[in-house]
Each structure stands twice: as C-alpha cells, then as structure tokens.
Design a protein around this motif. Structure first.
Motif, PDB file in Angstrom:
ATOM      1  N   ASP A 120       1.249  -1.338  -0.269  1.00 51.20           N
ATOM      2  CA  ASP A 120       0.232  -0.184   0.153  1.00 51.20           C
ATOM      3  C   ASP A 120       0.687   1.022   0.227  1.00 51.20           C
ATOM      4  N   CYS A 131       0.849   5.858   4.041  1.00 48.93           N
ATOM      5  CA  CYS A 131       0.887   5.420   5.418  1.00 48.93           C
ATOM      6  C   CYS A 131      -0.646   5.433   6.013  1.00 48.93           C
ATOM      7  N   THR A 132      -0.217   4.934   7.122  1.00 56.36           N
ATOM      8  CA  THR A 132      -1.167   4.224   8.297  1.00 56.36           C
ATOM      9  C   THR A 132      -1.526   5.240   8.888  1.00 56.36           C
ATOM     10  N   CYS A 133      -0.056   5.877   9.179  1.00 54.61           N
ATOM     11  CA  CYS A 133       0.529   6.416  10.427  1.00 54.61           C
ATOM     12  C   CYS A 133      -0.864   8.243  10.884  1.00 54.61           C
ATOM     13  N   ASP A 161      -4.287  10.175   9.595  1.00 54.78           N
ATOM     14  CA  ASP A 161      -5.647  10.545   9.087  1.00 54.78           C
ATOM     15  C   ASP A 161      -5.617  10.810   7.522  1.00 54.78           C
ATOM     16  N   ALA A 197       3.234   4.763  13.352  1.00 57.63           N
ATOM     17  CA  ALA A 197       1.788   4.813  13.176  1.00 57.63           C
ATOM     18  C   ALA A 197       1.873   2.498  14.089  1.00 57.63           C
ATOM     19  N   ARG A 210      -0.843   0.238  13.134  1.00 61.84           N
ATOM     20  CA  ARG A 210      -0.968  -0.419  11.539  1.00 61.84           C
ATOM     21  C   ARG A 210      -0.311  -1.327  10.819  1.00 61.84           C
ATOM     22  N   ILE A 254       0.595  -2.058   6.581  1.00 60.03           N
ATOM     23  CA  ILE A 254       0.514  -1.571   6.167  1.00 60.03           C
ATOM     24  C   ILE A 254       0.203  -3.713   4.719  1.00 60.03           C
TER      25      ILE A 254
END
Length: 113
Positions: free
Chosen positions: A48, A51-53, A55, A91, A93, A95
């Motif tokens: 992906d 980034c999941t860090c 919003d 982060a 979560r 990726i």
C-alpha cells in the motif's frame, strides 16, 4: 494506471522502469487502489502506498527506502516492505503487501483477495 488481469495477477508496468533501491507509485483504476512497487536486491515488493500513521493520506513512495524498510515522509513511521509490519511508529497498523514478480519484462502484482 490500470492493470491487465493475467492468472489473478495485474500488470502494472515495465520492470525496467524501477531501478534497484527505488520506489514507484501506481494507481490501479479498476481496484481504486494506490500501491508502491520497490526493487531491492533485484526483487520486487508491492505494498500500500498510503501510510497508516495519520488520518491524512501520506504517500510512502515519497519516503526513504533503506534496504527493505520504507520510512514515511510525513511522520517518520517505518515499515518492513517484505511483511508490512511496523518497524517504528507512530503508526500502529501494518501496511498491506502484495505478491510481486517480473514476467517477460513487466511487473505483475497479485491484489489481496
């Protein structure tokens, strides 16, 4: 860039478009998915791109690739591109990663089922 389905894989682009130790983003129109493809040690890794860090979406393709670790340019989170695991936060979560291979000079990825 839209992909062409071949045995559950999508063709995303030419293999020679990605030099070793470099990351290139792709947008798969048919899946509404933004991914990155990196070449490290002659192998392709797909994951992906966002980034999941935070919003707000931050593209990992603009971050720093060191070996098989990519660092987010926005907040410094680092991910292992072979597993998707968070190496360092903020982060929490992982990726998603995708199987990637080169076939007849083209990069193919298998999207998550």
């Amino acid at each position: 860039m839209s992909g062409l389905a071949t045995k559950n894989f999508l063709t995303v682009g030419p293999g020679d478009a990605i030099p070793n130790d470099f990351v290139v983003p792709y947008y798969l129109d048919n899946l509404k998915l933004r991914i990155s493809v990196a070449r490290v040690g002659g192998h392709f890794y797909a994951f992906d791109d966002l980034c999941t860090c935070a919003d707000e979406a931050c593209p990992l393709s603009g971050g720093l690739l060191t070996g098989t670790t990519i660092m987010c340019q926005c907040h410094g989170s680092r991910f292992d591109i072979t597993t998707g695991a968070v190496v360092n936060g903020p982060a929490t979560r992982s990726i998603k990663i995708y199987e990637a291979k080169e076939v007849e000079g083209s990069i193919h990825i298998r999207p998550a089922g």
